[in-house]
Design a protein around this motif. Structure first.
Motif, short mmCIF file in Angstrom:
data_model
loop_
_atom_site.label_atom_id
_atom_site.label_comp_id
_atom_site.label_asym_id
_atom_site.label_seq_id
_atom_site.Cartn_x
_atom_site.Cartn_y
_atom_site.Cartn_z
N ILE A 45 98.63 3.15 40.04
CA ILE A 45 99.37 3.67 38.58
C ILE A 45 97.94 5.00 38.02
CG2 ILE A 45 99.70 3.21 36.12
CD1 ILE A 45 101.67 2.91 37.89
N PRO A 46 98.36 6.14 36.96
CA PRO A 46 97.37 6.79 36.78
C PRO A 46 96.53 5.81 35.35
CG PRO A 46 98.60 7.92 36.72
CD PRO A 46 99.30 7.04 37.43
N THR A 47 95.12 6.77 34.85
CA THR A 47 94.44 5.78 33.56
C THR A 47 95.24 5.62 32.66
OG1 THR A 47 92.45 6.62 35.37
CG2 THR A 47 92.08 5.89 32.93
N TRP A 48 95.42 6.74 32.41
CA TRP A 48 96.14 6.90 31.30
C TRP A 48 97.70 5.62 31.00
CZ3 TRP A 48 101.45 8.32 29.82
CH2 TRP A 48 102.09 9.18 31.02
N VAL A 49 97.92 5.68 31.94
CA VAL A 49 99.15 5.37 32.39
C VAL A 49 99.33 3.71 32.33
CG1 VAL A 49 100.93 4.49 33.79
CG2 VAL A 49 101.12 6.76 33.47
N ALA A 50 97.88 3.60 33.06
CA ALA A 50 97.61 1.54 32.74
C ALA A 50 97.59 1.37 31.27
CB ALA A 50 96.49 1.91 34.61
N GLY A 51 96.66 2.42 31.02
CA GLY A 51 95.96 2.10 29.65
C GLY A 51 97.02 1.97 28.92
N LEU A 52 98.01 2.88 28.16
CA LEU A 52 98.90 2.61 27.61
C LEU A 52 98.70 1.10 28.02
CD1 LEU A 52 99.81 5.94 26.50
CD2 LEU A 52 98.28 4.57 25.20
N ALA A 53 100.35 0.42 29.54
CA ALA A 53 100.30 -0.31 29.93
C ALA A 53 99.68 -1.46 29.50
CB ALA A 53 101.26 -0.38 30.79
N PHE A 54 98.13 -1.33 30.00
CA PHE A 54 97.36 -2.75 29.86
C PHE A 54 97.56 -3.25 27.89
CE2 PHE A 54 93.76 -4.73 28.41
CZ PHE A 54 92.68 -5.01 29.43
N LEU A 55 97.51 -2.30 27.26
CA LEU A 55 97.83 -2.37 25.81
C LEU A 55 99.28 -2.93 25.52
CD1 LEU A 55 96.43 -2.15 22.21
CD2 LEU A 55 97.66 -0.05 22.98
N SER A 56 100.89 -2.60 25.99
CA SER A 56 102.41 -2.42 25.39
C SER A 56 102.34 -3.92 25.84
CB SER A 56 102.55 -1.38 26.12
OG SER A 56 102.37 0.12 25.18
N ALA A 57 101.83 -4.29 27.18
CA ALA A 57 101.82 -5.37 27.86
C ALA A 57 101.58 -6.52 26.72
CB ALA A 57 101.34 -5.93 28.81
N GLN A 272 96.80 -7.62 35.18
CA GLN A 272 97.91 -7.23 36.54
C GLN A 272 97.73 -5.28 36.34
OE1 GLN A 272 101.67 -8.26 36.12
NE2 GLN A 272 101.82 -8.32 38.00
N ARG A 273 97.99 -5.59 35.19
CA ARG A 273 98.05 -3.81 34.58
C ARG A 273 96.87 -2.96 35.25
NH1 ARG A 273 102.01 -6.88 33.62
NH2 ARG A 273 103.77 -5.86 32.46
N ALA A 274 95.60 -2.71 34.61
CA ALA A 274 94.93 -2.67 35.17
C ALA A 274 94.30 -3.02 36.97
CB ALA A 274 93.36 -3.05 34.98
N MET A 275 94.97 -3.74 37.47
CA MET A 275 94.70 -3.44 38.73
C MET A 275 95.94 -3.16 39.76
SD MET A 275 94.78 -8.71 39.19
CE MET A 275 94.12 -8.21 40.99
N ALA A 276 96.87 -2.56 39.38
CA ALA A 276 97.32 -1.88 39.46
C ALA A 276 97.22 0.18 39.43
CB ALA A 276 98.85 -1.68 39.02
N ALA A 277 95.64 0.08 38.88
CA ALA A 277 95.08 1.26 38.89
C ALA A 277 94.72 2.04 40.08
CB ALA A 277 93.84 1.26 37.83
N LYS A 278 94.94 3.29 40.08
CA LYS A 278 94.31 4.04 42.05
C LYS A 278 93.32 3.59 41.93
CE LYS A 278 94.61 8.34 39.63
NZ LYS A 278 94.66 9.46 38.97
N SER A 279 92.01 3.36 41.23
CA SER A 279 91.11 3.33 42.46
C SER A 279 90.13 2.15 41.10
CB SER A 279 89.99 4.92 42.09
OG SER A 279 89.63 4.91 40.46
N MET A 280 88.64 2.50 41.50
CA MET A 280 88.16 1.53 40.61
C MET A 280 87.27 1.76 39.01
SD MET A 280 86.16 -1.38 40.45
CE MET A 280 85.65 -1.80 41.60
N ALA A 281 87.48 3.43 39.23
CA ALA A 281 86.91 3.90 37.85
C ALA A 281 87.83 3.82 37.16
CB ALA A 281 86.98 5.53 38.40
#
Length: 543
Positions: A45-57, A272-281
């Motif tokens: 998952i790209p950063t911006w998608v994971a970030g908005l999902a992190f908030l929206s969850a 879980q949303r952050a753990m689905a991101a594509k890299s550590m960064a």
């Protein structure tokens, strides 16, 4: 209260939304080839998608309905749930926690606890978290059914099962990826649906200055000083001086530290949303991306509640007033549904209802995806079928989705006992997340913490929360659901929220102290190599 009849355009907007939600599930079904795809989105998952999902969850019914209800019940002090109770913790999890989670390659928070401590600590957290997620999902179901019953006249039972079936379908089909992309869509829908509501409500009440004047009348009617509903810090020196019944120590320690950090740093629903991101960064940036819009959400979800209570105080002047529950208390959970009904014309009403539906669906889906992951990896694979194939795990994940939805339905009926679902949600967090955060702090920063210490401390924290809740009650409550169920009440709190904050403080403190004491008298069975594996930091990915 007479239900409204939706115009064709309103119904069309809702139908398009439901079709879109299910369509995402069907499109993503062919990409669910492995358990990693289903439970962790393949970690692509790209950063911006994971970030908005992190908030929206976190923007489910608990946030939208619960924060608006708290705005009406407690006033501007509810904003502390954002600027004190969220932003600092979101920055902390980005800087300190994600390297532990992502670097260890754990698939869930309980699995990380196994790597750091031992199997029994993992099992305890997995079971308590599973209970918490289905409770939270049930709260979303209850709120959605309440909305459909009030606005459209749909039967409460039918509404509960309809929402359950829709969420079941798109999670079973598309797994976590389906939930994440629906959460991103929900983020934009909430802004589009609620911004006009705030504008219309403020215009009706006469602007911010006029709202403050009316809130002063609300405060004096409830025997508080003028400004108690419209000043966030002025009246926090003494718990008896503000409608939340919380002093500065309970606010900063109970909300700002224990509940806040306990939720954002340990709750697998958002992690879980952050753990689905594509890299550590990308994983580390995810909470930071979410923190920026999070700071602005009080204006969208708390202000409507403040407007609603101000208008209720002048019942008849604008035609708006919150109704009473059978026990005589105001039904704060109806703030958003009633304001949508009062202010929005056809077309915009459909958009507002769709924004609400999206928040409910997202809240349910977020909890269900967390539940099916923890159940499959940390209970089924860990204890029931250790040699299960990947296809077997994928099948179990879909089966767990069904079970989680069914249990959530039962929790939806339990939530009906509270006149503010945020009170119930914070109580659940006090039992589960508060002691867990103490365990994590010691586990991360004190290598001497042992598995025995973590397990006994975590269990003691949960028991401390139960004892405190059982011996206390909020003012005006009956024994059982809201406390006092041990037969003797030692303290009466001014509000449910004050009771929740102190329950969390007792749970965290007990866990922290007991974990240290037990760790000092038990051997550390984890080798330095094992501890390094649990605390692995991939420094080349941090920039």
């Amino acid at each position: 209260m007479k239900p409204i009849r939706l115009e064709l355009i309103d119904g069309a907007i809702l139908v398009v939304y439901f079709a879109f939600v299910l369509g995402i599930g069907f499109v993503l079904k062919r990409h669910m080839r492995s358990s990693t795809d289903f439970f962790l989105s393949g970690r692509l998952i790209p950063t911006w998608v994971a970030g908005l999902a992190f908030l929206s969850a976190n923007l489910g019914a608990q946030e939208v309905i619960g924060m608006a209800a708290s705005g009406a019940k407690y006033g501007i002090m509810t904003s502390h749930f954002y600027w004190v109770g969220a932003i600092p913790a979101m920055v902390f999890v980005a800087v300190f926690m994600m390297p532990f989670y992502y670097g260890s390659k754990a698939r869930s928070v309980p699995e990380y606890l196994k790597l750091r401590f031992d199997e029994k600590t993992r099992a305890l957290n997995a079971m308590t978290f599973a209970v918490m997620t289905v409770f939270s999902s049930g709260i979303s179901m209850y709120a959605m059914a309440l909305l459909l019953n009030l606005i459209l006249g749909w039967d409460f039972n039918v509404s509960v099962w309809l929402s359950a079936i829709i969420v079941l379908l798109y999670i079973s089909l598309g797994g976590l990826t389906s939930a994440i992309y629906n959460e991103v869509m929900q983020f934009f829908l909430i802004i589009a649906g609620f911004a006009p509501l705030v504008f219309l409500g403020l215009r009706d009440v006469g602007g911010w200055s006029r709202l403050q004047m009316r809130l002063d009348e609300v405060a004096t009617a409830q025997h508080f000083a003028p400004g108690a509903f419209s000043h966030s810090w002025t009246f926090i020196g003494n718990a008896a001086d503000n409608p939340m019944g919380v002093g500065w120590l309970a606010m900063l320690m109970g909300l700002g530290f224990v509940l806040s950090f306990g939720y954002w740093c340990t709750d697998f629903l958002v992690i879980q949303r952050a753990m689905a991101a594509k890299s550590m960064a990308a994983a580390r940036r995810t909470p930071l991306v979410a923190a920026v819009p999070k700071m602005l959400f009080p204006f969208l979800v708390i202000l409507p509640g403040m407007i609603a209570i101000a208008l209720t105080q002048h019942q008849g002047a604008s035609g708006f007033a919150l109704p009473n529950k059978p026990d005589g208390s105001l039904n704060y959970d109806l703030v958003i549904p009633l304001m949508l009904r009062h202010y929005f014309p056809s077309g915009i009403l459909g958009l507002g209802l769709t924004a609400l539906m999206a928040s409910f669906m997202s809240g349910m889906a977020g909890n269900v995806t967390a539940f099916n992951t923890v159940w499959t990896y940390d209970i089924y694979q860990a204890y029931l079928r250790p040699r299960a194939s990947d296809s077997g795990l994928l099948w179990m994940g879909r089966a767990a989705t069904v079970v989680g939805i069914v249990i959530s339905v039962g929790a939806a009926y339990f939530a009906a006992h509270f006149n503010n679902i945020m009170d119930l949600l914070q109580l659940v967090f006090a039992f589960v997340n508060a002691p867990l955060f103490a365990t994590f702090l010691l586990g991360m920063f004190w290598r001497r913490t042992t598995g025995h210490g973590a397990f006994v401390g975590l269990l003691s924290g949960i028991l401390a929360a139960a004892i405190h809740h059982g011996l206390t009650q909020p003012m005006g409550a009956q024994p059982l659901v809201k406390g006092g169920w041990l037969g003797h009440v030692l303290r009466i709190y001014p509000s449910e929220m004050a009771q929740n904050f102190w329950t969390a403080i007792f749970a965290w403190t007990t866990c922290f102290v007991v974990t240290i004491l037990i760790s000092l008298v038990t051997p550390q069975k984890k080798s330095n190599t094992e501890l390094s594996s649990a605390h692995l930091r991939r420094t080349n990915d941090l920039v």
